[in-house]
Design an enzyme around this catalytic site. Structure first.
Site, PDB file in Angstrom:
ATOM      1  N   LYS A   1     -14.474   1.130   2.211  1.00  0.00           N
ATOM      2  CA  LYS A   1     -14.795   2.118   3.257  1.00  0.00           C
ATOM      3  C   LYS A   1     -15.962   3.002   2.824  1.00  0.00           C
ATOM      4  O   LYS A   1     -16.872   3.252   3.598  1.00  0.00           O
ATOM      5  CB  LYS A   1     -13.587   3.036   3.537  1.00  0.00           C
ATOM      6  CG  LYS A   1     -12.329   2.323   3.951  1.00  0.00           C
ATOM      7  CD  LYS A   1     -11.221   3.314   4.291  1.00  0.00           C
ATOM      8  CE  LYS A   1     -10.778   4.191   3.127  1.00  0.00           C
ATOM      9  NZ  LYS A   1     -10.109   3.474   2.025  1.00  0.00           N
TER      10      LYS A   1
ATOM     11  N   ARG B   1      -4.817  10.025   7.201  1.00  0.00           N
ATOM     12  CA  ARG B   1      -4.004   9.184   6.322  1.00  0.00           C
ATOM     13  C   ARG B   1      -2.520   9.315   6.603  1.00  0.00           C
ATOM     14  O   ARG B   1      -1.718   8.657   5.940  1.00  0.00           O
ATOM     15  CB  ARG B   1      -4.248   9.574   4.875  1.00  0.00           C
ATOM     16  CG  ARG B   1      -5.335   8.744   4.165  1.00  0.00           C
ATOM     17  CD  ARG B   1      -5.591   9.431   2.834  1.00  0.00           C
ATOM     18  NE  ARG B   1      -5.868   8.579   1.734  1.00  0.00           N
ATOM     19  CZ  ARG B   1      -7.080   8.399   1.197  1.00  0.00           C
ATOM     20  NH1 ARG B   1      -8.130   8.928   1.764  1.00  0.00           N
ATOM     21  NH2 ARG B   1      -7.232   7.672   0.126  1.00  0.00           N
TER      22      ARG B   1
ATOM     23  N   ARG C   1     -14.312  -0.337 -10.602  1.00  0.00           N
ATOM     24  CA  ARG C   1     -15.238   0.538  -9.875  1.00  0.00           C
ATOM     25  C   ARG C   1     -15.830   1.634 -10.774  1.00  0.00           C
ATOM     26  O   ARG C   1     -15.138   2.245 -11.568  1.00  0.00           O
ATOM     27  CB  ARG C   1     -14.481   1.176  -8.709  1.00  0.00           C
ATOM     28  CG  ARG C   1     -15.297   2.109  -7.866  1.00  0.00           C
ATOM     29  CD  ARG C   1     -14.703   2.259  -6.513  1.00  0.00           C
ATOM     30  NE  ARG C   1     -13.466   3.049  -6.519  1.00  0.00           N
ATOM     31  CZ  ARG C   1     -12.817   3.378  -5.415  1.00  0.00           C
ATOM     32  NH1 ARG C   1     -13.257   2.963  -4.246  1.00  0.00           N
ATOM     33  NH2 ARG C   1     -11.724   4.084  -5.479  1.00  0.00           N
TER      34      ARG C   1
ATOM     35  N   ARG D   1     -13.572   6.943 -11.970  1.00  0.00           N
ATOM     36  CA  ARG D   1     -12.697   7.922 -11.323  1.00  0.00           C
ATOM     37  C   ARG D   1     -11.365   8.076 -12.062  1.00  0.00           C
ATOM     38  O   ARG D   1     -10.761   7.091 -12.464  1.00  0.00           O
ATOM     39  CB  ARG D   1     -12.422   7.480  -9.882  1.00  0.00           C
ATOM     40  CG  ARG D   1     -13.457   7.944  -8.911  1.00  0.00           C
ATOM     41  CD  ARG D   1     -13.234   7.379  -7.546  1.00  0.00           C
ATOM     42  NE  ARG D   1     -11.892   7.609  -7.011  1.00  0.00           N
ATOM     43  CZ  ARG D   1     -11.575   7.427  -5.732  1.00  0.00           C
ATOM     44  NH1 ARG D   1     -12.491   7.054  -4.874  1.00  0.00           N
ATOM     45  NH2 ARG D   1     -10.342   7.628  -5.318  1.00  0.00           N
TER      46      ARG D   1
ATOM     47  N   ARG E   1      -1.333   4.808  -5.425  1.00  0.00           N
ATOM     48  CA  ARG E   1      -2.164   5.009  -4.226  1.00  0.00           C
ATOM     49  C   ARG E   1      -1.930   3.894  -3.205  1.00  0.00           C
ATOM     50  O   ARG E   1      -1.936   4.136  -1.996  1.00  0.00           O
ATOM     51  CB  ARG E   1      -3.651   5.058  -4.623  1.00  0.00           C
ATOM     52  CG  ARG E   1      -3.997   6.378  -5.303  1.00  0.00           C
ATOM     53  CD  ARG E   1      -5.269   6.276  -6.109  1.00  0.00           C
ATOM     54  NE  ARG E   1      -6.435   6.023  -5.295  1.00  0.00           N
ATOM     55  CZ  ARG E   1      -7.522   5.395  -5.735  1.00  0.00           C
ATOM     56  NH1 ARG E   1      -7.595   4.947  -6.975  1.00  0.00           N
ATOM     57  NH2 ARG E   1      -8.539   5.216  -4.931  1.00  0.00           N
TER      58      ARG E   1
HETATM   59  P1  AMP Z   1     -10.185   8.450  -1.707  1.00  0.00           P
HETATM   60  O1  AMP Z   1     -11.444   8.795  -2.408  1.00  0.00           O
HETATM   61  O2  AMP Z   1     -10.330   8.362  -0.225  1.00  0.00           O
HETATM   62  O3  AMP Z   1      -9.505   7.245  -2.283  1.00  0.00           O
HETATM   63  O4  AMP Z   1      -9.190   9.691  -1.954  1.00  0.00           O
HETATM   64  C1  AMP Z   1      -8.799  10.054  -3.267  1.00  0.00           C
HETATM   65  C2  AMP Z   1      -7.574  10.975  -3.213  1.00  0.00           C
HETATM   66  O5  AMP Z   1      -7.885  12.176  -2.502  1.00  0.00           O
HETATM   67  C3  AMP Z   1      -6.356  10.407  -2.501  1.00  0.00           C
HETATM   68  O6  AMP Z   1      -5.591   9.546  -3.314  1.00  0.00           O
HETATM   69  C4  AMP Z   1      -5.616  11.692  -2.130  1.00  0.00           C
HETATM   70  O7  AMP Z   1      -4.943  12.260  -3.244  1.00  0.00           O
HETATM   71  C5  AMP Z   1      -6.772  12.622  -1.747  1.00  0.00           C
HETATM   72  N1  AMP Z   1      -7.097  12.470  -0.303  1.00  0.00           N
HETATM   73  C6  AMP Z   1      -8.210  11.901   0.224  1.00  0.00           C
HETATM   74  N2  AMP Z   1      -8.159  11.919   1.575  1.00  0.00           N
HETATM   75  C7  AMP Z   1      -6.987  12.498   1.901  1.00  0.00           C
HETATM   76  C8  AMP Z   1      -6.331  12.768   3.130  1.00  0.00           C
HETATM   77  N3  AMP Z   1      -6.881  12.430   4.314  1.00  0.00           N
HETATM   78  N4  AMP Z   1      -5.120  13.357   3.086  1.00  0.00           N
HETATM   79  C9  AMP Z   1      -4.538  13.715   1.935  1.00  0.00           C
HETATM   80  N5  AMP Z   1      -5.082  13.459   0.726  1.00  0.00           N
HETATM   81  C10 AMP Z   1      -6.300  12.861   0.705  1.00  0.00           C
END
Ligand code: AMP
Length: 214
Positions: free
Chosen positions: A15, A90, A128, A162, A173
């Site tokens: 994404k 989410r 990654r 990360r 996750r």
């Molecule tokens: P991502 O970079 O999208 O994989 O997000 C990394 C982490 O940020 C996730 O595992 C959550 O802990 C937090 N996070 C990102 N987007 C959201 C969301 N929409 N709602 C709640 N937590 C989020």
């Protein structure tokens, strides 16, 4: 454009890569809640520390905090013709909050699922790396930088791994995704607002498919 594009997909589905390309080439702002939470790392406040802990555990930040940052960010001028949400909503509550925000802003919502088989996700996530300066995303297996662990565009910058891309956080996750986010695919499908792209294969081919849907 006048719409909100919601990219839905498991962690590692690509994404972020696609949203970045759409921003770069089409000028549509990429709103990534994960990036915004990661940027809080530099703040030394109790909330910022709590956010980093939750992220590492693979769980989600509260719906209300997340809504607030999305609302603030998307009320800026650059979002007046629409935007791409990368990693939001989410949960079912977030999806409902987004309906309110969209009607307030006068946008329709279109959701696109980026579909990648589970077996491939793990490899993508643990391999990654990203550039802390420009955000370019690499993968040590499938898209290595020209020099080991150094950004092609920023030769003085070491790539970043990360904190939540280790195996333990990754499986948490994926579980969170299955339980809380995956049901949103059906939610958008049932309201006739879902498209799907195959997220395996060439980045440019996936991009072309996505662009044709936007
Ligand atoms: P991502 O970079 O999208 O994989 O997000 C990394 C982490 O940020 C996730 O595992 C959550 O802990 C937090 N996070 C990102 N987007 C959201 C969301 N929409 N709602 C709640 N937590 C989020």
């Amino acid at each position: 454009m006048d719409k909100i594009i919601v990219l839905i997909g498991a962690p590692g589905a690509g994404k972020g890569t696609q949203a970045r390309l759409l921003q770069e080439r089409e000028g549509i702002p990429q709103i990534s809640t994960g990036d915004m939470f990661r940027e809080m790392k530099t703040l030394d406040t109790p909330l910022a520390r709590e956010v980093q802990e939750i992220m590492k555990s693979g769980k989600l930040i509260s719906d209300d905090i997340t809504y607030k940052i999305v609302r603030d960010r998307t009320s800026r001028d650059d979002c007046r013709s629409g935007y791409i949400l990368d990693g939001y909503p989410r949960t079912a509550v977030q999806a409902a909050q987004l309906e309110d925000l969209a009607s307030e802003q006068g946008f329709e919502i279109r959701a696109i699922e980026v579909d990648v088989p589970r077996g491939e996700l793990l490899k993508r996530l643990t391999g990654r790396r990203n550039c802390p300066v420009c955000g370019e995303i690499y993968n040590i297996y499938s898209k290595p930088p020209k020099t080991d662990n150094v950004c092609d565009l920023h030769p003085d910058t070491q790539l970043n791994h990360r904190a939540d891309d280790n195996e333990e956080s990754v499986s948490a996750r994926l579980e969170t995704y299955d339980e809380q986010t995956k049901p949103l695919i059906e939610y958008y499908e049932n309201s006739g607002r879902l498209s799907r792209v195959d997220g395996t294969g060439d980045v440019e081919a996936i991009y072309a498919e996505l662009k044709s849907l936007i």
